[in-house]
Design an enzyme around this catalytic site. Structure first.
Site, short mmCIF file in Angstrom:
data_model
loop_
_atom_site.label_atom_id
_atom_site.label_comp_id
_atom_site.label_asym_id
_atom_site.label_seq_id
_atom_site.Cartn_x
_atom_site.Cartn_y
_atom_site.Cartn_z
N GLU A 124 0.83 -1.23 0.00
CA GLU A 124 0.00 0.00 0.00
C GLU A 124 0.85 1.27 0.00
OE1 GLU A 124 -2.85 -0.32 3.22
OE2 GLU A 124 -3.43 -2.34 2.61
N GLU B 252 -5.67 -7.84 -0.22
CA GLU B 252 -6.37 -7.68 1.07
C GLU B 252 -7.77 -7.19 0.76
OE1 GLU B 252 -4.80 -5.09 4.09
OE2 GLU B 252 -2.75 -5.76 3.72
#
Ligand code: CA
Length: 504
Positions: A338, A430
């Site tokens: 991320e 995720e």
């Protein structure tokens, strides 16, 4: 975890027709009833100033460049929204272009269709520009399309609806070839299996810091009578600056056990930086807001000690990966996740420093430590942060659209597909809620796998293990795990003998 979804912004090649061409609020769909879709069709246009407003949203006409009589402004509070009544003449996929201007830089906002979350749109330009959510399925009839405040601060001029382009199915044809020329047989077998399934099946996955016997797997098994194909783990507690504060972990052991039981393992690493850079509590130092580490200074030689300390951190994680290699366990390895969100320190110094670190990590683990059991899952989540095809085996996106949002996230999927022309596999590395696999198939969002984050996303925070329906209802979890499209642990072949595909 931490959420980030940046929708693709692109410019239509179509000339924009002026709004006067259409009756405001009653634009026709992009296609004649029963007719063949044609790319050259003009979009149906709905002016925002004629739509319904909620909260503080109101009509304005100060900023030049709008069409019609003005635009909607005032997206600042959580109730602020603008809803269009749209008429669709044929079932199909449509691109929704919310022509808007950002107030003071990049903004993202929610889109709902008939009250259900359909994704997010983003805009960066401060003049009116395209902001497109691609491939939204709309059945024939009337629909309510709402743009609702997430970040807020946009001026919304109009909604243009066009038919989506047909999907290029060659995007599902991915190579089983791994970047590392010395990749182990077990890594090649796993990648061959994943590549063979891609576009047809979706592997189920679940993070659990307690492994297969943890609460997440226990409650999933109780609801579905199945286990996820993939166990997700985190090297976080092996970070030296956490170990120094008393952290311990059995993640490596859990990974070996799951592989032995026929499962697949993936690892991320919430990399706690060296202690000297902490500005707040030690246990949250991987967050940008809790450290003063300057990655750029470390990588350009200004902070030599910092470089040495980072190398020691890498060494600690390399030792764990080496234990897995010794046990012949291939790992879907997702470091530096991320990054483009900036909330983790490895993303805080921008894409160039991040890419340098990613490549450095790749080089050290692959060439110095000789870790050949790794399948490299890149999770930078922005094209500008892509380190190059030679360092990436799989592209991962992390998506947290809210509670009980079962949309396929096709817009994010296609966005990730287009980070590179090299046909890489795209996975949902995720997620919060679990998407509906039926919608994924319908939309073409064939994520290689999903991997739900741990804790509240599946289990209640109680001493007695109980499934939590906050993010995914039991009925949807069951539907996903029972789906013919979704592979669970029970569906996996013997990956230790799976045939290797010799792709280029
Ligand atoms: Ca307008």
């Amino acid at each position: 975890m931490r959420k980030k979804l940046r929708s693709r912004i692109f410019i239509h090649s179509l000339a924009l027709l002026t709004a006067s061409f259409f009756l405001a609020g009653a634009g026709a769909a992009a296609q004649e009833p029963g007719g063949e879709p044609q790319e050259s069709e003009a979009p149906a246009v709905y002016e925002a100033e004629d739509a319904s407003f909620a909260g503080n949203v109101h009509k304005e006409a100060f900023q030049p460049g709008y069409s019609g009589d003005g635009y909607a402004a005032g997206f600042a509070g959580d109730e602020d929204a603008c809803t269009f009544q749209v008429q669709i003449t044929q079932d199909g996929f449509y691109d929704l272009n919310f022509v808007s201007a950002a107030v003071g830089g990049y903004k993202e906002n929610y889109v709902f269709v008939d009250g259900a979350s359909a994704g997010e749109v983003s805009v960066e330009d401060m003049s009116f520009t395209d902001s497109v959510l691609t491939r939204v399925y709309l059945a024939e009839g009337e629909h309510e399309v709402t743009i609702k405040k997430f970040w807020g601060w946009i001026l919304l001029d109009r909604l243009e609806i066009t038919e989506s382009e047909e999907l290029d199915e060659t995007m599902y044809e991915v190579s089983a070839h791994l970047c590392n020329p010395n990749a182990s047989e077990s890594a090649k077998r796993l990648m061959s299996f994943l590549a063979d399934q891609y576009g047809k099946k979706i592997l189920s996955g679940q993070y659990s810091s307690q492994g297969q016997l943890g609460k997440e797997f226990t409650v999933i098994h109780r609801v579905t009578d199945k286990y996820p194909a993939i166990l997700g783990l985190d090297f976080i507690e092996y970070s030296p600056s956490r170990a120094a504060n008393g952290s311990t972990s059995k993640a490596t052991e859990y990974a070996m056990n799951y592989w032995k039981n026929g499962g697949i393992v993936t690892f991320c690493w919430h990399w706690n930086p060296p202690e000297k850079y902490f500005t707040r509590e030690w246990w949250r130092a991987f967050y940008t807001d809790s450290t003063n580490i300057d990655l750029a200074a470390i990588l350009n030689g200004e902070d030599e000690e910092g470089y040495q300390l980072l190398m020691e951190d890498i060494d600690a994680i390399a030792k764990q990966l080496a234990i897995l290699q010794e046990a012949d366990v291939p790992v879907l390895w997702r470091p530096l996740h991320e990054a483009s969100g900036g909330w983790f320190w490895w993303g805080a110094a921008g894409p160039e420093a991040y890419k340098k670190l990613y490549v450095l990590l790749y080089d050290k683990l692959t060439n110095e430590y000789g870790l050949n059991n790794l399948i490299w899952v890149w999770n930078g989540q922005d094209k500008a942060w892509y380190p190059g095809d030679e360092y990436v085996d799989i592209i991962g996106e992390d998506l947290y659209p809210g509670e009980r949002v079962y949309a396929s996230q096709i817009d994010a999927y296609l966005n990730a597909v287009h980070y590179t022309d090299a046909h890489k596999m795209v996975v949902m590395s995720e997620n919060g809620c679990v998407f509906d696999p039926e919608l994924a198939v319908r939309d073409g969002a064939m994520w290689g796998f999903f991997c739900t984050w741990e804790g509240e996303f599946v289990a209640k925070n109680m001493a007695i293990y109980a499934y939590s329906e906050q993010y995914t209802e039991e009925s949807m979890l069951k539907k996903a795990y029972d789906s013919d499209v979704v592979l669970t642990l029970e569906d996996l072949p013997d990956l230790t003998t799976y045939p290797i595909r010799e792709d280029e």
